[in-house]
Motif scaffolding. Structure first.
Motif, PDB file in Angstrom:
ATOM      1  N   HIS A 135       0.800  -1.218   0.000  1.00 56.92           N
ATOM      2  CA  HIS A 135       0.000   0.000   0.000  1.00 56.92           C
ATOM      3  C   HIS A 135       0.841   1.280   0.000  1.00 56.92           C
ATOM      4  O   HIS A 135       0.283   2.372   0.078  1.00 56.92           O
ATOM      5  N   GLY A 136       2.164   1.145  -0.093  1.00 58.48           N
ATOM      6  CA  GLY A 136       3.020   2.326  -0.033  1.00 58.48           C
ATOM      7  C   GLY A 136       2.747   3.325  -1.142  1.00 58.48           C
ATOM      8  O   GLY A 136       2.639   4.533  -0.904  1.00 58.48           O
ATOM      9  N   TYR A 137       2.614   2.838  -2.375  1.00 53.79           N
ATOM     10  CA  TYR A 137       2.389   3.735  -3.509  1.00 53.79           C
ATOM     11  C   TYR A 137       1.049   4.441  -3.379  1.00 53.79           C
ATOM     12  O   TYR A 137       0.933   5.645  -3.660  1.00 53.79           O
ATOM     13  N   THR A 138       0.032   3.715  -2.938  1.00 49.39           N
ATOM     14  CA  THR A 138      -1.301   4.302  -2.794  1.00 49.39           C
ATOM     15  C   THR A 138      -1.302   5.419  -1.753  1.00 49.39           C
ATOM     16  O   THR A 138      -1.877   6.496  -1.964  1.00 49.39           O
ATOM     17  N   VAL A 139      -0.646   5.169  -0.615  1.00 47.82           N
ATOM     18  CA  VAL A 139      -0.603   6.181   0.447  1.00 47.82           C
ATOM     19  C   VAL A 139       0.183   7.407  -0.016  1.00 47.82           C
ATOM     20  O   VAL A 139      -0.243   8.551   0.207  1.00 47.82           O
ATOM     21  N   ALA A 140       1.322   7.173  -0.666  1.00 51.76           N
ATOM     22  CA  ALA A 140       2.133   8.298  -1.142  1.00 51.76           C
ATOM     23  C   ALA A 140       1.392   9.096  -2.216  1.00 51.76           C
ATOM     24  O   ALA A 140       1.470  10.333  -2.258  1.00 51.76           O
ATOM     25  N   LYS A 141       0.650   8.400  -3.076  1.00 59.76           N
ATOM     26  CA  LYS A 141      -0.110   9.086  -4.118  1.00 59.76           C
ATOM     27  C   LYS A 141      -1.210   9.939  -3.516  1.00 59.76           C
ATOM     28  O   LYS A 141      -1.503  11.037  -4.007  1.00 59.76           O
ATOM     29  N   THR A 142      -1.825   9.460  -2.463  1.00 57.48           N
ATOM     30  CA  THR A 142      -2.871  10.231  -1.797  1.00 57.48           C
ATOM     31  C   THR A 142      -2.328  11.548  -1.253  1.00 57.48           C
ATOM     32  O   THR A 142      -3.026  12.561  -1.236  1.00 57.48           O
ATOM     33  N   ARG A 159       0.369  13.190  -2.496  1.00 56.41           N
ATOM     34  CA  ARG A 159       1.342  13.699  -3.468  1.00 56.41           C
ATOM     35  C   ARG A 159       1.463  15.221  -3.400  1.00 56.41           C
ATOM     36  O   ARG A 159       2.558  15.776  -3.580  1.00 56.41           O
ATOM     37  N   HIS A 160       0.357  15.897  -3.106  1.00 57.12           N
ATOM     38  CA  HIS A 160       0.425  17.353  -3.002  1.00 57.12           C
ATOM     39  C   HIS A 160       1.225  17.787  -1.788  1.00 57.12           C
ATOM     40  O   HIS A 160       1.917  18.817  -1.824  1.00 57.12           O
ATOM     41  N   ASP A 161       1.165  17.011  -0.722  1.00 52.20           N
ATOM     42  CA  ASP A 161       1.977  17.324   0.460  1.00 52.20           C
ATOM     43  C   ASP A 161       3.462  17.197   0.150  1.00 52.20           C
ATOM     44  O   ASP A 161       4.270  18.022   0.602  1.00 52.20           O
ATOM     45  N   TRP A 162       3.830  16.181  -0.614  1.00 49.54           N
ATOM     46  CA  TRP A 162       5.229  16.008  -0.983  1.00 49.54           C
ATOM     47  C   TRP A 162       5.702  17.128  -1.914  1.00 49.54           C
ATOM     48  O   TRP A 162       6.856  17.562  -1.837  1.00 49.54           O
ATOM     49  N   VAL A 175       2.109   0.813   7.172  1.00 47.71           N
ATOM     50  CA  VAL A 175       2.638   1.807   6.247  1.00 47.71           C
ATOM     51  C   VAL A 175       2.082   3.192   6.551  1.00 47.71           C
ATOM     52  O   VAL A 175       2.743   4.198   6.299  1.00 47.71           O
ATOM     53  N   TYR A 176       0.885   3.260   7.130  1.00 44.14           N
ATOM     54  CA  TYR A 176       0.291   4.554   7.459  1.00 44.14           C
ATOM     55  C   TYR A 176       1.113   5.255   8.540  1.00 44.14           C
ATOM     56  O   TYR A 176       1.371   6.456   8.466  1.00 44.14           O
ATOM     57  N   ASP A 177       1.511   4.506   9.540  1.00 49.19           N
ATOM     58  CA  ASP A 177       2.315   5.080  10.614  1.00 49.19           C
ATOM     59  C   ASP A 177       3.669   5.542  10.088  1.00 49.19           C
ATOM     60  O   ASP A 177       4.125   6.641  10.405  1.00 49.19           O
ATOM     61  N   LEU A 178       4.325   4.728   9.273  1.00 46.46           N
ATOM     62  CA  LEU A 178       5.644   5.082   8.746  1.00 46.46           C
ATOM     63  C   LEU A 178       5.559   6.306   7.840  1.00 46.46           C
ATOM     64  O   LEU A 178       6.340   7.255   7.985  1.00 46.46           O
ATOM     65  N   HIS A 179       4.621   6.294   6.915  1.00 41.26           N
ATOM     66  CA  HIS A 179       4.505   7.394   5.958  1.00 41.26           C
ATOM     67  C   HIS A 179       4.165   8.708   6.651  1.00 41.26           C
ATOM     68  O   HIS A 179       4.803   9.735   6.417  1.00 41.26           O
ATOM     69  N   HIS A 180       3.177   8.682   7.534  1.00 40.98           N
ATOM     70  CA  HIS A 180       2.737   9.916   8.165  1.00 40.98           C
ATOM     71  C   HIS A 180       3.756  10.430   9.167  1.00 40.98           C
ATOM     72  O   HIS A 180       3.870  11.652   9.365  1.00 40.98           O
TER      73      HIS A 180
END
Length: 343
Positions: free
Chosen positions: A47-54, A56-59, A126-131
């Motif tokens: 789910h890493g790509y999906t979370v990062a894509k969601t 994407r504007h923050d990045w 992945v949510y915890d790591l990404h956020h």
């Protein structure tokens, strides 16, 4: 937040109390783990790509902040008037940094990221790591932009400004009494960036975020009175404080610069942390909002599919199936309205 509690409570089979019982207490921890296993692990690979894509504007905003920070570092600060009578407090010796500039990103960014990875390896969330990574980077970069903006606007001389301006010790002034510096231009430029302390603000932005993260993960405020947990929470803040003290000891900053930098970094870290995580004292403070939202959505989908399958298997209960269908349509309509911004 109340709907989130109800969703998790129903998913736990009614064992969850929203008043004073933590989400992962001894009574429902095993049941919650079983529920996680049934839903499957949400890893970086799955789910890493999906979370990062969601996000994407923050990045993209992060990249913009990096660009702004580079520009702020290049431009010259305000060269304020420095008279001879002001040199009394600006004659401190010119020393090297106890904490070098290159070390700040190491302990303020890389160290927290290593801890985030350790937590991810244990939980596979992945949510915890990404956020956590996104919140940390926002905390540090927003702090850096605010700090350097104020530095350039204020242009306060550092305590060692005299020796930056007059490296040979011979001071020269114009007819208005302002300094005429004959030292290295880059050294003089850096001498006008005293307020606030960048080392301190970066330290409290990164390590302050880490302290909030750890307090949520170990449930430091779960009303059990384990003071030993606070030692782990205060450790990053202690290190950040020592960095700030070193800036005064090195005569690179006045104490007001350090105080303002620490306060700035800690405030920004708190805002950025609360953007992705509940407060550490909350019963859901151990995980990000996105994780609980995922559990609710998956649980709702599972219950809906099971009920629909039951209706097909037992067509005699037509009235219940019609009611379920209407409820499902209302839920879908509500979700559509929320996504479209009407609610």
């Amino acid at each position: 937040m109340s709907s989130r509690r109800l969703g998790i409570s129903s998913m736990m089979g009614g064992n969850f109390s929203s008043t004073n019982i933590p989400l992962l207490d001894k009574e429902n921890e095993e049941q919650f783990r079983m529920r996680e296993i049934q839903l499957g692990s949400h890893t970086v690979r799955s789910h890493g790509y999906t979370v990062a894509k969601t996000h994407r504007h923050d990045w993209l905003i992060l990249l913009l902040l990096v660009l702004i920070e580079i520009i702020l570092y290049i431009i010259h600060p305000f060269y304020r008037f420095v008279g001879k009578d002001m040199m009394t407090d600006l004659r401190y010796p010119l020393k090297s940094n106890t904490v070098p500039v290159w070390a700040v990103p190491m302990y303020a960014i890389l160290l927290p990221m290593v801890i985030f990875l350790v937590v991810y390896i244990r939980r596979r969330d992945v949510y915890d790591l990404h956020h956590a990574i996104l919140g940390l980077l926002f905390s540090v970069l927003v702090t850096a932009v605010i700090t350097d903006s104020i530095k350039n606007a204020v242009g306060r001389p550092r305590p060692d400004f005299f020796w930056r301006c007059f490296p040979d010790g011979k001071d020269v002034y114009d007819k208005w009494g302002n300094v005429i510096c004959h030292g290295d231009k880059n050294v003089i430029k850096e001498g006008h960036k005293s307020f606030p302390s960048g080392h301190t603000s970066w330290s409290f932005a990164g390590l302050g975020f880490l302290s909030l993260y750890l307090s949520g993960k170990i449930k430091a405020f779960d009303s059990t009175g384990h003071v030993a947990k606070l030692c782990l929470v205060f450790l990053p803040l202690l290190f950040a404080s020592l960095v700030g003290i070193s800036r005064v000891d090195d005569y690179w900053h006045h104490w007001q610069d350090v105080f303002a930098g620490g306060l700035l970094g800690l405030i920004v870290a708190t805002f950025c942390y609360l953007q992705f995580f509940p407060p550490p004292y909350h019963h859901e403070g151990w995980g990000p909002y996105a994780y609980f939202r995922m559990l609710e959505e998956t649980s709702a989908t599972t219950h809906s599919n099971n009920a629909q399958h039951s209706c097909h298997a037992q067509p005699s209960d037509a009235q219940g199936c019609i009611g379920l269908s209407v409820a499902r349509d209302e839920h879908s309509s509500t979700m559509d309205e929320m996504e479209s911004g009407r609610r």
